[in-house]
Design an enzyme around this catalytic site. Structure first.
Site, PDB file in Angstrom:
ATOM      1  N   CYS A   1       0.859  -1.188   0.000  1.00 48.86           N
ATOM      2  CA  CYS A   1       0.000   0.000   0.000  1.00 48.86           C
ATOM      3  C   CYS A   1       0.896   1.239   0.000  1.00 48.86           C
ATOM      4  CB  CYS A   1      -0.888   0.043   1.250  1.00 48.86           C
ATOM      5  SG  CYS A   1      -2.406  -0.874   1.106  1.00 48.86           S
ATOM      6  N   HIS A   2       0.528   2.214  -0.809  1.00 51.41           N
ATOM      7  CA  HIS A   2       1.283   3.463  -0.845  1.00 51.41           C
ATOM      8  C   HIS A   2       1.024   4.253   0.441  1.00 51.41           C
ATOM      9  CE1 HIS A   2       1.142   2.444  -5.118  1.00 51.41           C
ATOM     10  NE2 HIS A   2       2.221   3.187  -5.243  1.00 51.41           N
ATOM     11  N   MET A  40      -8.307   1.223   1.181  1.00 52.05           N
ATOM     12  CA  MET A  40      -7.671   0.444   2.244  1.00 52.05           C
ATOM     13  C   MET A  40      -7.607   1.239   3.544  1.00 52.05           C
ATOM     14  SD  MET A  40      -7.429  -2.423   0.887  1.00 52.05           S
ATOM     15  CE  MET A  40      -6.778  -3.153   2.363  1.00 52.05           C
ATOM     16  N   GLU A  41      -7.423   2.542   3.444  1.00 52.60           N
ATOM     17  CA  GLU A  41      -7.392   3.378   4.640  1.00 52.60           C
ATOM     18  C   GLU A  41      -8.755   3.402   5.314  1.00 52.60           C
ATOM     19  OE1 GLU A  41      -3.767   4.122   2.513  1.00 52.60           O
ATOM     20  OE2 GLU A  41      -5.830   3.963   1.814  1.00 52.60           O
ATOM     21  N   ASP A  81     -11.470  -4.919  22.131  1.00 54.05           N
ATOM     22  CA  ASP A  81     -10.413  -4.975  23.145  1.00 54.05           C
ATOM     23  C   ASP A  81     -10.865  -4.364  24.464  1.00 54.05           C
ATOM     24  OD1 ASP A  81      -7.660  -5.368  24.099  1.00 54.05           O
ATOM     25  OD2 ASP A  81      -7.522  -3.184  23.965  1.00 54.05           O
TER      26      ASP A  81
END
Length: 159
Positions: A76-77, A112-113, A127
């Protein structure tokens, strides 16, 4: 042909140097199923945590995750995001909907971000709540829409 494989079938980073920068926006979401009791406690702020309030901490974690996507996903860039917003809202009586909108003016997309931001926020909720229940699930991680680049996409148009 896959974009991250060269003619010799070896992994390669996509060369985006010849592309013109454009404004690119991507939205992704997922659902965190907590159960009605645990969702009520999260919404009421009754969850003691050294990390801070569950929702606020998850928003910060999602933004941080989106900013570091290139460190997590091979090839990924690295992108200097113009904006990243995480929203977390109730989704029915037992779940939260986590949505991430990522924006960049650049040569490659921010799908993707957006996916990473939504997922990291959801993982943070898990969590912080797992001490109360391990029956929490994260479901339906998906790209909702994207604009900019070769083609736009809107999941609402294909549903």
């Amino acid at each position: 042909m896959f974009t991250h494989v060269n003619a010799a079938n070896q992994p390669t980073m996509v060369d985006v140097g010849q592309k013109l920068p454009t404004r690119r926006v991507a939205r992704a979401h997922c659902r965190v199923v907590l159960g009605t009791d645990l969702l009520g406690r999260v919404q009421a702020g009754e969850m003691p945590s050294h990390k801070g309030p569950v929702i606020h901490t998850a928003i910060l974690a999602g933004i941080m995750g989106a900013k570091r996507t290139s460190e997590l996903i091979p090839l990924c860039h690295p992108l200097g995001l113009d904006d990243c917003k995480i929203t977390i809202e109730p989704d029915g009586p037992d779940a939260l909907r986590v949505e991430c909108t990522a924006v960049v003016t650049g040569r490659t997309g921010v799908e993707m971000e957006a996916l990473t931001g939504a997922t990291v926020a959801a993982l943070t909720i898990y969590d912080m709540c797992k001490a109360f229940s391990h029956d929490i699930t994260i479901e339906g991680v998906q790209l909702i829409a994207k604009t900019g680049g070769k083609r736009d996409f809107d999941r609402a148009e294909i549903s």
